[in-house]
Motif scaffolding. Structure first.
Motif: not given
Length: 263
Positions: A129-137
């Protein structure tokens, strides 16, 4: 990040026990020794599922699969799932009934390996979940990402060893230069110990070299007898006959009795 429409299964454990826990009097944490571990309130199957960013701990009947309780988990570690302070096999989870009512219950595993898998399944999900949020940003603001700086810092220097580079270039790329010949045609010297051959005229004749007459050479292996001059083949003896007759020049005709042609 929007929740996806499908639900994935992260972990399934067939044997889990549920306990009633007393209210926590202080902030020092929960202790499994305060529970009635020999009298669980319920036993069944545990299943962890994920839907989007959320994870769900579901307590189900082993046979029918009927849902007993469910604990939504929005972050880990957090208040939805807590470990006890005196054991690695027991946890406290916060269950919800869908109507806004919540309660804290204790769960425990008979095997430490099952407790380890339960813990790791939640950790891996929220790492994702944390990685997906960073990729989206980064996709929304590509210019705000970290940039690679290859410039020299203030006072930073580098050292180049040019001497070794020159030696390597001289050994690999500079072949030995051959000396240029002085004339248009370079002749190889005779082999060491070699002797120059001497032409031997026919018997009874002498060889003229530089205006002086030279006696025929005697071969060492002939016992003192002069080596005979090779006689022309009768079939090719007159190969220049027509040519000398057509020129009409007396200087190119064969002198009688000598066997030599003057040019």
């Amino acid at each position: 990040m929007e929740e996806s429409g499908y639900e994935s299964v992260l972990c399934v454990k067939p044997d889990v026990h549920v306990y009633r826990i007393p209210p926590r009097a202080t902030n020092r944490g929960y202790r499994a020794a305060e529970w009635q571990l020999d009298q669980p309130s319920w036993s069944g199957r545990l299943r962890i599922t994920a839907k989007g960013q959320m994870a769900y701990i579901k307590l189900e009947d082993r046979t029918s699969g009927e849902l007993f309780a469910q604990a939504p988990v929005d972050q880990f570690p957090g208040t939805a799932v807590e470990s006890v302070t005196d054991s690695s096999r027991y946890f406290v989870i916060r269950i919800e009934d869908g109507n806004g009512r919540r309660a804290f219950i204790g769960i425990g595993f008979g095997d430490r390996g099952d407790a380890f898998d339960f813990n790791v399944a939640l950790q891996d999900h929220f790492k994702w979940v944390k990685q997906q949020c960073e990729f989206a940003k980064q996709a929304q603001n590509p210019d705000q990402g970290p940039k690679l700086d290859l410039g020299f810092k203030e006072g930073q220097t580098i050292k180049l060893n040019i001497a070794n580079m020159k030696k390597k270039e001289g050994a690999a790329g500079n072949p030995r230069v051959r000396p240029a010949s002085t004339g248009g045609l370079s002749l190889l010297p005779p082999p060491p110990g070699g002797k120059t051959s001497t032409l031997i005229p026919p018997p009874g004749e002498q060889l003229a070299v530089g205006g002086s007459l030279v006696q025929p050479t005697v071969a060492p292996s002939s016992g003192g007898a002069p080596v005979p001059w090779p006689q022309p083949n009768p079939a090719t003896a007159d190969i220049w006959g027509d040519f000398t007759k057509s020129t009409g020049s007396t200087s190119s005709q064969t002198q009688p009795g000598t066997g030599w042609v003057q040019f």
